[in-house]
Design an enzyme around this catalytic site. Structure first.
Site, short mmCIF file in Angstrom:
data_model
loop_
_atom_site.label_atom_id
_atom_site.label_comp_id
_atom_site.label_asym_id
_atom_site.label_seq_id
_atom_site.Cartn_x
_atom_site.Cartn_y
_atom_site.Cartn_z
N LYS A 250 0.87 -1.19 0.00
CA LYS A 250 0.00 0.00 0.00
C LYS A 250 0.90 1.24 0.00
CE LYS A 250 -3.23 2.59 2.97
NZ LYS A 250 -4.21 2.56 4.07
N ASP A 255 -2.31 10.10 4.11
CA ASP A 255 -3.73 9.75 4.20
C ASP A 255 -4.44 10.72 5.13
OD1 ASP A 255 -6.21 8.61 4.33
OD2 ASP A 255 -5.59 6.84 5.48
N LYS A 262 -9.94 12.87 8.49
CA LYS A 262 -9.56 12.45 9.84
C LYS A 262 -9.46 13.67 10.74
CE LYS A 262 -6.56 8.60 8.31
NZ LYS A 262 -7.19 7.41 8.89
N ASP A 273 1.63 5.93 5.92
CA ASP A 273 0.67 5.07 5.22
C ASP A 273 1.22 4.49 3.91
OD1 ASP A 273 -1.78 3.90 5.63
OD2 ASP A 273 -2.92 5.43 4.54
N ASP A 332 -12.05 7.30 3.63
CA ASP A 332 -10.89 6.99 4.46
C ASP A 332 -10.52 5.50 4.41
OD1 ASP A 332 -8.78 7.51 6.11
OD2 ASP A 332 -9.97 7.72 7.95
N GLU A 334 -9.39 3.99 1.94
CA GLU A 334 -8.83 4.17 0.60
C GLU A 334 -7.78 3.13 0.22
OE1 GLU A 334 -7.61 5.59 3.24
OE2 GLU A 334 -5.52 5.04 2.90
N ARG A 336 -7.59 -0.13 0.60
CA ARG A 336 -8.13 -1.32 -0.08
C ARG A 336 -8.57 -0.98 -1.51
NH1 ARG A 336 -12.72 -1.84 4.41
NH2 ARG A 336 -11.03 -0.79 5.52
N1 BES Z 1 -4.31 4.21 6.92
C1 BES Z 1 -5.47 3.95 7.67
C2 BES Z 1 -5.29 2.82 8.70
C3 BES Z 1 -4.40 3.15 9.86
C4 BES Z 1 -4.90 3.72 11.01
C5 BES Z 1 -3.06 2.82 9.82
C6 BES Z 1 -4.07 3.99 12.07
C7 BES Z 1 -2.22 3.09 10.88
C8 BES Z 1 -2.73 3.68 12.02
C9 BES Z 1 -6.61 3.53 6.73
O1 BES Z 1 -6.59 4.08 5.48
C10 BES Z 1 -7.88 3.95 7.37
O2 BES Z 1 -8.10 5.12 7.50
N2 BES Z 1 -8.71 2.98 7.76
C11 BES Z 1 -9.95 3.23 8.37
C12 BES Z 1 -10.98 2.35 7.74
C13 BES Z 1 -12.41 2.71 8.08
C14 BES Z 1 -12.77 4.07 7.52
C15 BES Z 1 -13.32 1.64 7.52
C16 BES Z 1 -9.82 2.93 9.87
O3 BES Z 1 -9.09 1.99 10.23
O4 BES Z 1 -10.38 3.67 10.67
ZN ZN Z 2 -4.74 4.70 4.78
MN MN Z 3 -7.60 5.99 5.42
#
Ligand code: BES
Ligand code: ZN
Ligand code: MN
Length: 486
Positions: A250, A255, A262, A273, A332, A334, A336
């Site tokens: 990824k 992000d 966020k 990220d 968010d 994103e 996947r």
């Molecule tokens: N990059 C984040 C995941 C992440 C969070 C990595 C904290 C490292 C530390 C990912 O893109 C994300 O924002 N995921 C969301 C998914 C949700 C919106 C379904 C999450 O984990 O809150």
């Molecule tokens: Zn992310």
């Molecule tokens: Mn995200």
């Protein structure tokens, strides 16, 4: 730091000497010869037991000269692993660096290939720092120049150096902020690396990304003023390849969450990220040096997830490269979406196996804590091989289930084939299930959710605060294993 095997006696040693001992076996102290008794007295006074992550510095005055010994604990001999040696040497190196040591000697008993490799890794990983933006003087950044290891095996040290340098390279990239590394500069780094090491490298720009049908990657990236890039690096062995493997990462250079933005606390550190993509680059760098008999494809989509007038939106429906449609529930989620295209692309290369690494979900950190990666797979044997290697590398991984049919339904709701979020519960699993939809028929696949261990909030063991390069060594071990065992 240069690391060399060297045979020496305690009397010949010029610089400080580190000695490793077990909690239940301190025979390595014999190496101290005439100094053994004095050192033992000090250890007793300091209540040193030889526990893991313990170190005592013993300065002795001998014929008007100060000799320094660092005694480092490995823990119980029965429980000692390669990781114990990495931790011990990292502790030693960190302490000696603080003491401004230039030449360090180490006696750690008899060492085979694996332990020699582990010591080289621990020493180089432990001496890593990201201080290029600190404007302090060069002498304050002083490093150990030489580490001489008694009874070490040269080939082991060399391989350990390649592994650790690859991981430190990944750490450097992860630690660079979003104003320095963006999708374009990350692709340039991939190109430069490939040129330097004789790898083939293809970079696709935003027009080519759209022309290839990668609407998913394009959608995530189009909100940023720096457009997305797709990167494909190829290593081919000189003789016929034993197998063909893809490593996918990824690569979100930042992000922000996009329109589902966020809040400040969660946005902080999101330069990391791109850790999966950085691990891919580290792996390709090492592979180019090791030259294994396996064909390796390093792949990532690089994008910046930003809110703007051109950003993708919640409710948008987009089509990935493999033809499946995705409804955006949350911008968010994103990672996947970008991986949908990267996995589709990788599936078209005739590979038998894919490993992907992604800082994919906060939910994975909630489930396993921040020191363990979630492992997801469609093949039990592949899983067992990776888990066994992760025990050697010390990169903690834990399997999470993919067989929950009712949970899988959550990403099938909505108006398209797939929804990009399955909600709060089991968030790491529904994310993995989403990815699985883009893995080609018959391809063995392991997904590592490295959201936790890709980045550390505190310093410990051989890690510093910041990027870790997690996944680099386990993937390298796997590729070498396939080459050795077929
Ligand atoms: N990059 C984040 C995941 C992440 C969070 C990595 C904290 C490292 C530390 C990912 O893109 C994300 O924002 N995921 C969301 C998914 C949700 C919106 C379904 C999450 O984990 O809150
Ligand atoms: Zn992310
Ligand atoms: Mn995200």
């Amino acid at each position: 730091m240069q690391i060399k095997p060297l045979s020496f006696k305690v009397e010949e040693v010029k610089g400080p000497l580190g000695i490793f001992v077990f909690e239940d076996d301190k025979k390595n102290l014999e190496f101290l010869g005439p100094y053994k008794r004095d050192v033992e007295k000090i250890l007793e006074m300091e209540n040193f037991k030889g526990k893991e992550e313990s170190l005592v510095k013993v300065p002795l005055l001998l014929n008007q000269e100060v000799r320094t010994f660092y005694i480092v604990g490995l823990g119980e001999s029965q429980r000692t692993t390669e990781e114990s040696y990495r931790y011990a040497v990292a502790l030693l190196v960190k302490r000696a660096t603080k003491d401004k040591v230039k030449e360090l000697y180490l006696y750690a008993g008899e060492l085979n290939h694996r332990l020699s490799k582990a010591l080289a890794e621990g020493a180089l990983l432990g001496s890593y720092r990201f201080d290029k933006y600190k404007t302090k003087k060069e002498e304050e950044k002083a490093q150990i120049e030489s580490l001489y290891i008694h009874s070490a095996e040269e080939e082991g040290i060399k391989l350990g150096e390649i592994f650790a340098q690859a991981q430190n390279f990944a750490r450097d990239l992860v630690n660079e902020p979003g104003n320095v590394i963006n999708p374009i500069t990350l692709a340039e780094i991939a190109q430069r690396l490939s040129q330097e090491y004789g790898l083939e490298c293809r970079v696709y720009d935003e027009k080519e990304i759209q022309a290839m049908g990668m609407q998913a990657l394009w959608s995530v990236g189009k909100g940023s003023s720096t457009p997305p890039r797709f990167v494909h690096i190829i290593y081919k062995p000189k003789t016929e390849a034993k197998d063909r493997i893809a490593i996918v990462g990824k690569g979100l250079t930042f992000d922000s969450g996009g329109l589902n933005i966020k809040t400040g606390d969660y946005m902080r550190t999101m330069k990391m990220d791109k850790s999966g993509a950085c691990a891919v680059l580290g792996i390709m760098k090492a592979i180019a040096q090791i030259k294994p008999c396996v064909e390796v494809h390093g792949i990532f989509g690089a994008a910046e997830n930003m809110p703007s007038g051109s950003a993708y939106r919640p409710d948008d429906i987009i089509k990935a490269m493999n033809g499946k449609t995705i409804e955006i529930d949350n911008t968010d989620a994103e990672g996947r979406v970008t991986l949908a295209d990267a996995l589709s692309y990788a599936s078209n290369l005739g590979v038998s196996k894919i490993i992907d690494m992604a800082t994919l979900t906060g939910a994975c950190m909630v489930a396993l804590g921040e020191y363990t990666a979630g492992l997801f797979t469609n093949d039990d044997q592949f899983e067992e091989e990776i888990l066994a290697l992760s025990k050697l590398t010390g990169e903690r991984m834990w399997k999470l289930p993919m067989d929950d049919k009712r949970l899988r339904e959550k990403i099938k709701k909505g108006e398209a084939d797939l929804l990009n979020s399955g909600g709060r519960y089991g968030g790491a699993i529904t994310a993995a299930m989403f990815l699985e939809e883009f893995v080609g028929e018959g391809i063995k696949w392991v997904h590592l959710d490295i959201a936790g261990p890709a980045h550390m909030r505190e310093e410990f063991g051989y890690y510093t605060k910041g990027g870790t390069g997690f996944g680099v060594r386990s993937c390298l071990e796997y590729i070498l294993k396939v080459c050795k065992e077929g």
